[in-house]
Structures are given as C-alpha cells and as structure tokens.
Design a protein around this motif. Sequence first.
Motif, PDB file in Angstrom:
ATOM      1  N   THR A 116      -6.177 -35.564 -47.333  1.00 49.11           N
ATOM      2  CA  THR A 116      -6.196 -36.548 -46.055  1.00 49.11           C
ATOM      3  C   THR A 116      -6.526 -36.024 -44.611  1.00 49.11           C
ATOM      4  OG1 THR A 116      -3.924 -36.703 -46.413  1.00 49.11           O
ATOM      5  CG2 THR A 116      -5.161 -38.209 -47.513  1.00 49.11           C
ATOM      6  N   SER A 136      -7.160 -40.566 -50.020  1.00 48.00           N
ATOM      7  CA  SER A 136      -6.554 -41.525 -48.813  1.00 48.00           C
ATOM      8  C   SER A 136      -6.948 -42.796 -49.000  1.00 48.00           C
ATOM      9  CB  SER A 136      -7.267 -41.084 -47.742  1.00 48.00           C
ATOM     10  OG  SER A 136      -8.564 -42.099 -47.307  1.00 48.00           O
ATOM     11  N   THR A 175      -1.396 -42.417 -52.251  1.00 53.33           N
ATOM     12  CA  THR A 175      -2.020 -42.306 -51.080  1.00 53.33           C
ATOM     13  C   THR A 175      -1.263 -41.779 -49.965  1.00 53.33           C
ATOM     14  OG1 THR A 175      -1.726 -44.497 -50.271  1.00 53.33           O
ATOM     15  CG2 THR A 175      -3.881 -44.191 -51.490  1.00 53.33           C
ATOM     16  N   GLY A 213      -1.435 -40.028 -45.900  1.00 54.51           N
ATOM     17  CA  GLY A 213      -2.263 -40.581 -44.854  1.00 54.51           C
ATOM     18  C   GLY A 213      -1.879 -41.795 -44.476  1.00 54.51           C
ATOM     19  N   GLN A 243      -3.223 -35.858 -39.963  1.00 56.74           N
ATOM     20  CA  GLN A 243      -3.889 -36.567 -40.807  1.00 56.74           C
ATOM     21  C   GLN A 243      -4.915 -37.235 -40.420  1.00 56.74           C
ATOM     22  OE1 GLN A 243      -3.025 -36.859 -43.806  1.00 56.74           O
ATOM     23  NE2 GLN A 243      -0.875 -36.526 -44.194  1.00 56.74           N
ATOM     24  N   ARG A 281      -7.679 -39.247 -42.519  1.00 50.43           N
ATOM     25  CA  ARG A 281      -8.238 -40.574 -43.099  1.00 50.43           C
ATOM     26  C   ARG A 281      -6.990 -41.708 -43.306  1.00 50.43           C
ATOM     27  NH1 ARG A 281     -10.080 -36.728 -46.504  1.00 50.43           N
ATOM     28  NH2 ARG A 281      -9.736 -38.283 -48.490  1.00 50.43           N
TER      29      ARG A 281
END
Length: 233
Positions: free
Chosen positions: A119, A157, A176, A178, A189, A191
């Motif tokens: 990410t 992400s 996920t 990010g 980070q 995304r």
Amino acid sequence: MNNKIIVALDYEKEAQALALVDQIDPSLCCLKVGKEMFTTLGTEFIKCLHQRQFDVFLDLKFHDIPNTVARAVRSAADLGVWMVDLHASGGLAMMEQAKQILQPYGKDAPLLIGVTVLTSMEDLDLLQIGINASPMEQVIRLAHLTQRAGLDGVVCSPQEVEILRNHCGKDFKLVTPGIRPVGSDLGDQRRVMTPPAAIQAGADYLVIGRPITQADNPAQVLRAINQSIAELK
Ligand SMILES: O=C(O)c1cc(=O)[nH]c(=O)n1[C@@H]1O[C@H](COP(=O)(O)O)[C@@H](O)[C@H]1O
C-alpha cells in the motif's frame, strides 16, 4: 470471526504493546505481529497474545523458494496463528506448495493470504522494479494468481477492494492496510481510505497501525473506529 479491525502491533518493546493489549478486549480486534516485534520477541510473544485470547495474524510476508515458504507456513500453523501471509509475487508454485502443506490441518489451518502490491507503492515505484502496470492492474493480476493457487484471500489497498470483490467473489478475503481515519497522518502509506469507506467498499478486515498505536489513548481510538464501522448500514 466478527472482528473487522486488525491492530498492527508495530512497537519496539513488548511492554509498549502489552500496555495497549491489556486495555482492550479480544472482541474488539485481532492483533497483527509483524517483522519488528517477531524479530525481537519471537514465538513467545505470539503465545503471550494467545494466552490473552486474541486471534493473531502473523505478518512475515514470506517470499522465497516454494519449499522454504511452505515449511515456514507450516511452522506458523503449528504456532496456532489465525492468519499468515506470503508475497503473491513469489509465484504460483510457491503459493500452491504453501497451501498444500496446510492440508493436514483441516479447518484448524490458518487463513493463508497473498500480499499483492504494498500500500506504500504507486505507479512509479512499480516501474522502478520493472513492472509496467498500474497498482490496480498488478493487484488484479496477483489476486487472480492467488485465487488460482487456492489461497484464502489477499492483502490489497482499500482502493482496489470494490473491483477485486467483483473479480474474486464474496468468499475471497480482502485484507486492507492503508487505513487512515480523517485527519490522520499518511506516513509512508499512499493508497489509502478511511475505515468506514474501506468497509463500505467491501473489505473484510482493516489493518490499522499508527493511527491507533501512536495515539495518546490507543484503546479509545480503537473503540471510536469500531463505532464508526458499527454505525454503517
Ligand atoms: O501485510 C501487511 O499487513 C501490509 C501490507 C501492505 O501492503 N501495507 C501495509 O502497510 N501492511 C502492514 O500494515 C501495517 C500498517 O500500519 P500503519 O501504516 O501504521 O497503519 C504495517 O504493519 C504494515 O507492515
């Protein structure tokens, strides 16, 4: 497993991590142990979190020849962790062998997750390592490969979640990092999305580190994030 939040315990010292862990209930989150704490504290730290009834994601992002990665994944299964990951870019044979070695564990096997594109990376970072594709294209490619190898899901992400859900179906786990609540520092980070936006996009689990661990009151921030998700329709 109703917890949506995985707190990344990226601390230098065990006491710092336990100061947070001992303020929260295992119903609030799972815990991720990554390279920093595992290198310092080893398997004893995982056992210590298990004793406190937390589910643990062992995030060592294995990436090596198939035999080496599969054996490391078996060691993770023997530790009793709930989730373990490897780099999908290690290839199909590596992922298939890692999945295969978990067969004897049946339903006690950890979730085996493939990391797609970190990410922290954007187009230029991919180009610099010889990948002439956008993060989205590369994530989709690696998610398909991961699914073909029979793994349980991917790390991606939040920005890729909606599209991956369509490509990979509802049972494929989308994990996920990010994640940045409104107003919090991006750090390295790139995304990113807020917790409610990532859940609305279809993420199964949100990995959150610094917005919680570096807060003045980490337990309170964790509760607030859980609340912001619970309020979603
Ligand atoms: O596999 C991971 O957990 C991971 C993959 C990825 O692409 N990006 C990423 O940030 N992570 C991990 O997620 C956590 C994010 O931490 P914060 O940026 O502090 O919220 C860190 O422990 C990272 O090692």
